[in-house]
Motif scaffolding. Structure first.
Motif, PDB file in Angstrom:
ATOM      1  N   LEU A  67      20.842  13.980  57.827  1.00  0.00           N
ATOM      2  CA  LEU A  67      21.797  14.283  58.891  1.00  0.00           C
ATOM      3  C   LEU A  67      21.495  13.483  60.157  1.00  0.00           C
ATOM      4  O   LEU A  67      22.348  13.305  61.010  1.00  0.00           O
ATOM      5  CB  LEU A  67      21.774  15.776  59.211  1.00  0.00           C
ATOM      6  CG  LEU A  67      22.166  16.684  58.048  1.00  0.00           C
ATOM      7  CD1 LEU A  67      21.947  18.143  58.396  1.00  0.00           C
ATOM      8  CD2 LEU A  67      23.619  16.440  57.673  1.00  0.00           C
ATOM      9  N   LEU A  68      20.251  13.025  60.262  1.00  0.00           N
ATOM     10  CA  LEU A  68      19.865  12.294  61.463  1.00  0.00           C
ATOM     11  C   LEU A  68      20.444  10.889  61.475  1.00  0.00           C
ATOM     12  O   LEU A  68      20.553  10.271  62.534  1.00  0.00           O
ATOM     13  CB  LEU A  68      18.336  12.225  61.563  1.00  0.00           C
ATOM     14  CG  LEU A  68      17.653  13.557  61.855  1.00  0.00           C
ATOM     15  CD1 LEU A  68      16.154  13.371  61.918  1.00  0.00           C
ATOM     16  CD2 LEU A  68      18.167  14.128  63.172  1.00  0.00           C
ATOM     17  N   VAL A  69      20.817  10.379  60.304  1.00  0.00           N
ATOM     18  CA  VAL A  69      21.299   8.991  60.253  1.00  0.00           C
ATOM     19  C   VAL A  69      22.549   8.781  61.117  1.00  0.00           C
ATOM     20  O   VAL A  69      22.548   7.909  61.985  1.00  0.00           O
ATOM     21  CB  VAL A  69      21.521   8.549  58.800  1.00  0.00           C
ATOM     22  CG1 VAL A  69      22.174   7.177  58.752  1.00  0.00           C
ATOM     23  CG2 VAL A  69      20.198   8.534  58.062  1.00  0.00           C
ATOM     24  N   PRO A  70      23.600   9.592  60.921  1.00  0.00           N
ATOM     25  CA  PRO A  70      24.766   9.382  61.792  1.00  0.00           C
ATOM     26  C   PRO A  70      24.436   9.603  63.267  1.00  0.00           C
ATOM     27  O   PRO A  70      24.924   8.857  64.138  1.00  0.00           O
ATOM     28  CB  PRO A  70      25.783  10.410  61.299  1.00  0.00           C
ATOM     29  CG  PRO A  70      25.067  11.319  60.390  1.00  0.00           C
ATOM     30  CD  PRO A  70      23.861  10.614  59.898  1.00  0.00           C
ATOM     31  N   VAL A  71      23.605  10.601  63.549  1.00  0.00           N
ATOM     32  CA  VAL A  71      23.229  10.846  64.950  1.00  0.00           C
ATOM     33  C   VAL A  71      22.552   9.615  65.535  1.00  0.00           C
ATOM     34  O   VAL A  71      22.889   9.157  66.636  1.00  0.00           O
ATOM     35  CB  VAL A  71      22.290  12.071  65.051  1.00  0.00           C
ATOM     36  CG1 VAL A  71      21.776  12.235  66.476  1.00  0.00           C
ATOM     37  CG2 VAL A  71      23.001  13.324  64.588  1.00  0.00           C
ATOM     38  N   GLY A  72      21.625   9.057  64.781  1.00  0.00           N
ATOM     39  CA  GLY A  72      20.920   7.870  65.237  1.00  0.00           C
ATOM     40  C   GLY A  72      21.886   6.720  65.475  1.00  0.00           C
ATOM     41  O   GLY A  72      21.783   5.986  66.467  1.00  0.00           O
ATOM     42  N   PHE A  73      22.837   6.601  64.581  1.00  0.00           N
ATOM     43  CA  PHE A  73      23.819   5.530  64.696  1.00  0.00           C
ATOM     44  C   PHE A  73      24.603   5.664  66.001  1.00  0.00           C
ATOM     45  O   PHE A  73      24.751   4.705  66.752  1.00  0.00           O
ATOM     46  CB  PHE A  73      24.761   5.595  63.488  1.00  0.00           C
ATOM     47  CG  PHE A  73      25.528   4.334  63.288  1.00  0.00           C
ATOM     48  CD1 PHE A  73      24.909   3.192  62.787  1.00  0.00           C
ATOM     49  CD2 PHE A  73      26.872   4.274  63.607  1.00  0.00           C
ATOM     50  CE1 PHE A  73      25.610   2.028  62.610  1.00  0.00           C
ATOM     51  CE2 PHE A  73      27.589   3.109  63.439  1.00  0.00           C
ATOM     52  CZ  PHE A  73      26.957   1.974  62.935  1.00  0.00           C
ATOM     53  N   VAL A  74      25.071   6.876  66.278  1.00  0.00           N
ATOM     54  CA  VAL A  74      25.837   7.110  67.508  1.00  0.00           C
ATOM     55  C   VAL A  74      24.968   6.806  68.730  1.00  0.00           C
ATOM     56  O   VAL A  74      25.401   6.128  69.665  1.00  0.00           O
ATOM     57  CB  VAL A  74      26.349   8.561  67.562  1.00  0.00           C
ATOM     58  CG1 VAL A  74      26.934   8.873  68.930  1.00  0.00           C
ATOM     59  CG2 VAL A  74      27.379   8.789  66.472  1.00  0.00           C
ATOM     60  N   LEU A  75      23.705   7.295  68.692  1.00  0.00           N
ATOM     61  CA  LEU A  75      22.808   7.068  69.837  1.00  0.00           C
ATOM     62  C   LEU A  75      22.653   5.579  70.113  1.00  0.00           C
ATOM     63  O   LEU A  75      22.617   5.139  71.260  1.00  0.00           O
ATOM     64  CB  LEU A  75      21.440   7.697  69.567  1.00  0.00           C
ATOM     65  CG  LEU A  75      21.353   9.206  69.747  1.00  0.00           C
ATOM     66  CD1 LEU A  75      19.968   9.697  69.405  1.00  0.00           C
ATOM     67  CD2 LEU A  75      21.690   9.564  71.191  1.00  0.00           C
ATOM     68  N   LEU A  76      22.548   4.793  69.032  1.00  0.00           N
ATOM     69  CA  LEU A  76      22.349   3.364  69.220  1.00  0.00           C
ATOM     70  C   LEU A  76      23.631   2.682  69.693  1.00  0.00           C
ATOM     71  O   LEU A  76      23.578   1.711  70.443  1.00  0.00           O
ATOM     72  CB  LEU A  76      21.874   2.729  67.909  1.00  0.00           C
ATOM     73  CG  LEU A  76      20.436   3.069  67.524  1.00  0.00           C
ATOM     74  CD1 LEU A  76      20.072   2.457  66.195  1.00  0.00           C
ATOM     75  CD2 LEU A  76      19.473   2.590  68.614  1.00  0.00           C
TER      76      LEU A  76
END
Ligand SMILES: Nc1ncnc2c1ncn2[C@@H]1O[C@H](COP(=O)(O)OP(=O)(O)OP(=O)(O)O)[C@@H](O)[C@H]1O
Ligand SMILES: [Mg+2]
Lengths: 592, 262
Positions: free
Chosen positions: A250-259
C-alpha cells in the motif's frame, strides 16, 4: 425509546445558543468577512456564507445524536429531529438578526470603536447583499433550513450518513483548495473549466456534483475495504496465514504521490509543503518527549534554534556574522548538528529529571526563553551574530549529470525535507515499538513502579530529551537552509506552541497524527492565505475543541485512547470503592 | 499503644515452626541495623531483619509504623541513613532501584499500582523488563497464567478495569515475571473481601512452595502468620518482636496486643 419533550427542548436551546455564540464570534473577529471573496460553489456560496451556517449545521447534527441513558438508547424520529434542528437554526439565525438590529440601533461607528470588524461590508455580507430586513429574513430562513436538514442527516443510519458527510466535506475542501487543485490539474494537462468556474473561482455546479459523488464513492469504498479487511483478518486468524496484500504494497502508491507532488504543485505550493515538512520534524521530535515519554516540554523551540544556528555556523563559508565559518558541506554538518542538539537535550534534560507535570512545563518554558536570550546576547555575538543574527548561510547544492540543483529552491527543498521526515518517522516508529518504547510507556504511567520493574527513569528521560532534540534540530537545520539567514526573532515561544498543537491535533504518540496535524495547522494557512491572519485563533480553537471532544487527537494512538477515555473506568468505578474487608483483627485497630 | 510487647529479641534464625534446626543457614536478604529518615523525620530505627532462602517472612505493624518504608529501603527508593541492606552477602543499599531489581528483588506495591491503561498482558510483560531471555520469559508467562487462570481470559483487558482481586493477581504476576530471588509484598490483603484474602494468601503460599522467598508486610496479623515461617513486629519504626510464626501466634503479649484476644 424516545426522549422526553422537555429534555429535547433543553438540548435544542443549548445547541442553538452555542451555535449563535460561535457565529457572532466569527463575525466579530472578522473571519466571516475575510472569507467573503472565496467562492466555494458557483457565485452565490462564498466561504463566508458557509461559515455563517456551519455552526448551526454542526450543532444540529450533533444535538440529535442518540444518547444512552440508564442503559437505554434514546433516539429521535425524523420529525422530532427536524423540529429540533429547525429550532437550533432559528435560534442561531435570530441571534445574528438581533446583532444586526443592535448594530443598526447604535450605529456602526459606535460599535466599530470596540469591534473593529463590524464594517458596512460585513453588514452587507450578513444581509446577503440585500436590504436589511429582507436580507435578515432570508438569513434566518436559511439558517433554520440548514439546522433542519443537518439534524435529519444526524439521525440517519451511519451507513447513509457517512457518505453524505464525506461528500459534503470533499465539496468544501475542493472549493477551499481551489488554487491548489487547479494548479495540479493544469500541471497534469487536464481541463479545469468544467470543475472550477472561470468567473467565480469556485467549483462549478457540475464540479460540485462530481466532487460530492466522488466523496460518496470514496466513503463507500472505504467501508467496503474495511469490511473486507475485517473478514480477511478473521480468515487469517483461522488459517494462520499472512495478509493477502502485504501492508508494504500500500505504501507504493503513497510513495509515488509523495515523489510527484512538487512537479504537480509548482513552486509556491511546494514551498508550503517544505514548511509543513519542517513542522512534521518538530512534531515528531516533540512527540517523543511529550507523546512517548510524557514529559511536557514547553520550550521545544530551543532545539529548533540549536539546529538552525548550528547549521548556520557550520556551513557558512564567508563572514556570516559569526567569527567561525568553517564552511562544512551541509550533509557533513548535519551529523554534527545532531550531536550538538543531543548535547543540548541532555543539558536541558539533566536539571529537570526530578520535575513532573506543571513544574516541568514551566522550567522547560524558561529554557526555551533562555535559548532566545542566548542567541540574542552580546556575549555570544561573535559566534551567533547577536541581535543581527546570521546571514549568508549557503544552500546545499548538488550536481547530477550537469544538472545543478540548489536545495533552497522550493522543489528540491521539498525532497530534502521529505527525506529528513521519512528518516525521523522511521526512527520514531522503531523507538515506539522497541524496549525503549515500552519503558517510556511504563514511565509515563507510573514512574516509581516503572523503576521497580527495572526501568531506569533517569536514563530514559534523558534518552527522550536527546531523541527529541535530535529530530527537532533537523527541523531547525532545514529552516536555516530554507531562508538562508537567521534572526533571533524567529525563535519565539509560538514555535513551541505550534509544535505542541500539531501533536495534540494529530493525537499524542501517533506518527500519522503528526503528519496530519502539520498539514492542517501549517499547510492550510499556507494554502489559504486568508487563514494566515487567524492562525493563532485557529490554534486556540482547535486545541480547545480537541481537548473537549477528542482528547486522543484525530489519528489516535491506541494506548492514548485507552488513557483518555475514562468512561470505561467510570463504569468500573465501584472497583475503587471495594468495601474494606471487615477486618476481623487488624493490627492498627487493636493497637489503638 | 501497649508498651509491654517487650524489647527487641534477636531474630531466631532458622528455627522454623516445624522445629527443624538449620542454624547455620545464611540469610538471602538482610537488613543490618538500618535507620531511615525522610528529611528530618526519623522513620526506621535500628531495624534488623533476616530472611532465609525459601521461607515466608512477615512484617507486622500498625498504620504508620514504617512497614512500607522498610520495603522502600530494601528496594533503594530511600537510602538508609545508617546501617546496610545486604542481598546474598552483598551490600545493595546505596544502589539505584533498577540495580537492586536487576539483582533479584521485586515488589508487589501497596495498592497494587498497576499500569492501569495497559492491558494485563502488557503489565505482565513489563514485569520481565530487565530480562532478555525471551524463551524463558514466555515459559514463565505460561506458568503464571497457570497459577492465575483468571488472568488468561483477561489478557487483553485494560488493567485498570479489573476487579480488586484480579488486580492483586496481576500485581503478583507482574512481580513474579521478574523471576525474583526475593519477592516483597506490601499489604496484599488491603481492600479485598475476606474470601479473596484467603485466596490471595493461599496463592502466596503456593508461590513460595514453587521456590520463591517471600517477605510480606501485613496488618492482618492472623492471616500473615498462618502462612509465614517467621514474623517481625514493627512498632513506630522499631522491631519489637521477632520469632517463629508459631511462637508469635502463641505469644501472650502478641495475642493481647495484635491478635484481637483479651
Ligand atoms: N515520603 C515521605 N516523606 C515524609 N514522611 C513520610 C514519607 N513516606 C512516609 N512517611 C512517614 O513515615 C511514616 C511511616 O510510613 P509508612 O508508609 O512506612 O507506614 P506503613 O507502616 O506502611 O503504614 P500503612 O499501614 O498505613 O501503609 C509515616 O508517619 C509517614 O507519614
Ligand atoms: Mg504502607
Amino acid at each position: 425509546m424516545t426522549m422526553a419533550r422537555s429534555e429535547l427542548r433543553r438540548r435544542a436551546v443549548r445547541a442553538g445558543l452555542l451555535a449563535a455564540v460561535a457565529i457572532v464570534y466569527l463575525c466579530l473577529v472578522g473571519m466571516v468577512q475575510a472569507f467573503s471573496t472565496r467562492n466555494i460553489v458557483g457565485g452565490n456560496l462564498p466561504l463566508s456564507r458557509i461559515l455563517l451556517l456551519l455552526p448551526s449545521a454542526v450543532a444540529a447534527s450533533l444535538a440529535v445524536r442518540p444518547r444512552v441513558r440508564g442503559g437505554v438508547t434514546m433516539e429521535l424520529n425524523m420529525g422530532e429531529a427536524a423540529g429540533a434542528g429547525a429550532s437550533i437554526g432559528l435560534i442561531a439565525g435570530a441571534a445574528v438578526a438581533v446583532g444586526i438590529g443592535i448594530v443598526n440601533l447604535i450605529g456602526q461607528e459606535a460599535v466599530r470603536g470596540v469591534f473593529n470588524a463590524v464594517t458596512s461590508a460585513l453588514m452587507l455580507t450578513l444581509t446577503l447583499q440585500r436590504s436589511t430586513v429582507v436580507g435578515t429574513a432570508i438569513l434566518v430562513a436559511l439558517s433554520t433550513a440548514t439546522g433542519a436538514l443537518f439534524a435529519l442527516a444526524g439521525v440517519l443510519a451511519p451507513r447513509l450518513r457517512r457518505p453524505i458527510v464525506t461528500g459534503l466535506t470533499v465539496v468544501l475542501l475542493m472549493g477551499m483548495l481551489q488554487s491548489v487543485v487547479r494548479v495540479m490539474l493544469v500541471q497534469l494537462g487536464l481541463a479545469t473549466q468544467w470543475l472550477y468556474s472561470v468567473t467565480f473561482g469556485g467549483l462549478t455546479y457540475l464540479g460540485a456534483v462530481a466532487s460530492f459523488a466522488a466523496g460518496m464513492a470514496a466513503a463507500r469504498l472505504w467501508a467496503l475495504r474495511r469490511e473486507a479487511a475485517a473478514a480477511d483478518a478473521a480468515e487469517r486468524a483461522e488459517a494462520g496465514g499472512r495478509p493477502r496484500i502485504p501492508r508494504a504494497m500500500l505504501l507504493v502508491p503513497v510513495g509515488f504521490v509523495l515523489l510527484a507532488l512538487p512537479a504537480l504543485l509548482g513552486t509556491f505550493l511546494s514551498a508550503v509543503l517544505g514548511q509543513v515538512g519542517i513542522f512534521v520534524l518538530m512534531g515528531l521530535g516533540l512527540n517523543i518527549v511529550v507523546g512517548y515519554a510524557g514529559l511536557l516540554d514547553l520550550g521545544y523551540v530551543a532545539f529548533f534554534a540549536v539546529g538552525a544556528y548550528a547549521t548556520g555556523v557550520l556551513t557558512a563559508a564567508v563572514n556570516s556574522g559569526s567569527s567561525l565559518h568553517p564552511g562544512l558541506p551541509f550533509l557533513l554538518a548535519v551529523p554534527i548538528v545532531v550531536l550538538i542538539a543531543v548535547a543540548a537535550g541532555l543539558l536541558i534534560g539533566g536539571p529537570v529529571l526530578r520535575l513532573r507535570g506543571d513544574y516541568l512545563a514551566i522550567v522547560t518554558l524558561g529554557f526555551g526563553e533562555i535559548a532566545r536570550v542566548l542567541v540574542t546576547s552580546d556575549w555570544l555575538k561573535s559566534f551567533l551574530g547577536g541581535a543581527q543574527g546570521l546571514i549568508a548561510i549557503p544552500a546545499p547544492t548538488m550536481s547530477v549529470g550537469g544538472l545543478h540543483i540548489d536545495f533552497r529552491n522550493p522543489q528540491p527543498f521539498y525532497y530534502l525535507a521529505l527525506g529528513f521526515c521519512l528518516l525521523a518517522a522511521f526512527v520514531s516508529w522503531r523507538l515506539a515499538n522497541s524496549r525503549v518504547g515500552r519503558a517510556w510507556n511504563a514511565m509515563r504511567e507510573d514512574e516509581q513502579v516503572a523503576e521497580a520493574m527495572g526501568v531506569s527513569t533517569v536514563r530514559y528521560k534523558l534518552l527522550a530529551f536527546a531523541c527529541g532534540a535530535a529530530i527537532g534540530s533537523l527541523g531547525g537545520a532545514l529552516f536555516a537552509v530554507q531562508i538562508g539567514s537567521l534572526a533571533p526573532s524567529s525563535f519565539v515561544f509560538f514555535i513551541s506552541i505550534q509544535s505542541l498543537a500539531i501533536i495534540i491535533l494529530g493525537g499524542m504518540g501517533s506518527i500519522p497524527g503528526v503528519i496530519v496535524g502539520a498539514l492542517v495547522l501549517v499547510g492550510l494557512p499556507g494554502f489559504l492565505t486568508e487563514f494566515a491572519e487567524y492562525q493563532p485563533l485557529i490554534y486556540g480553537a482547535v486545541l480547545v475543541a480537541i481537548m473537549l471532544y477528542r482528547p486522543e487527537g484525530l489519528i489516535p494512538n491506541v494506548r492514548r485512547t485507552r488513557e483518555l477515555h475514562e468512561e470505561e473506568v467510570e463504569q468500573d468505578a465501584w472497583l475503587e470503592g471495594v468495601p474494606e474487608p471487615a477486618p476481623s483483627m487488624t493490627l492498627g485497630e487493636a493497637v489503638e | 499503644m501497649s508498651d509491654g510487647v517487650g524489647e527487641q529479641t534477636t531474630p531466631t534464625a532458622g528455627t522454623r515452626g516445624d522445629g527443624q534446626g538449620t542454624g547455620d543457614r545464611r540469610a538471602i536478604l538482610e537488613m543490618r541495623d538500618v535507620s531511615t529518615h525522610y528529611g528530618l523525620i526519623s522513620v526506621l530505627r535500628h531495624v534488623n531483619v533476616e530472611i532465609f532462602p525459601g521461607e515466608i517472612a512477615c512484617l507486622l505493624g500498625g498504620n504508620a509504623s514504617g512497614k512500607t518504608t522498610t520495603l522502600k529501603t530494601i528496594l533503594g527508593y530511600v537510602k538508609p541513613s545508617e546501617g546496610e541492606v545486604l542481598l546474598e552477602d552483598e551490600v545493595v543499599s546505596g544502589m539505584d532501584t533498577t540495580e537492586v531489581v536487576r539483582r533479584g528483588i521485586s515488589m508487589v506495591p501497596e495498592n497494587r499500582r498497576l499500569f492501569s491503561n495497559m492491558t494485563v498482558k502488557e503489565n505482565l510483560e513489563l514485569g520481565a523488563y530487565q530480562r532478555r531471555d525471551r524463551k524463558a520469559i514466555a515459559k514463565d508467562m505460561e506458568e503464571i497464567l497457570e497459577t492465575f487462570p483468571r488472568l488468561r481470559e483477561r489478557l487483553s483487558q485494560k488493567a485498570g478495569t479489573l476487579s480488586g482481586g484480579e488486580q492483586q493477581m496481576v500485581a503478583m504476576g507482574r512481580a513474579l515475571m521478574a523471576k525474583p530471588k526475593v519477592l516483597l509484598m506490601d499489604e496484599p490483603s488491603m481492600g479485598l473481601a475476606p474470601v479473596l484474602v484467603d485466596q490471595v494468601f493461599k496463592i502466596i503460599k503456593d508461590i513460595n512452595e514453587l521456590g520463591t522467598t517471600i517477605f510480606v508486610v501485613e496488618q492482618n496479623a492472623n492471616m500473615a502468620l498462618s502462612i509465614a515461617d517467621r514474623g517481625y513486629v514493627l512498632q513506630t519504626g522499631q522491631v519489637v518482636l521477632a520469632d517463629t510464626a508459631q511462637s508469635l501466634l502463641n505469644n501472650p503479649q502478641m495475642r493481647e496486643a495484635y491478635l484481637g484476644e483479651l
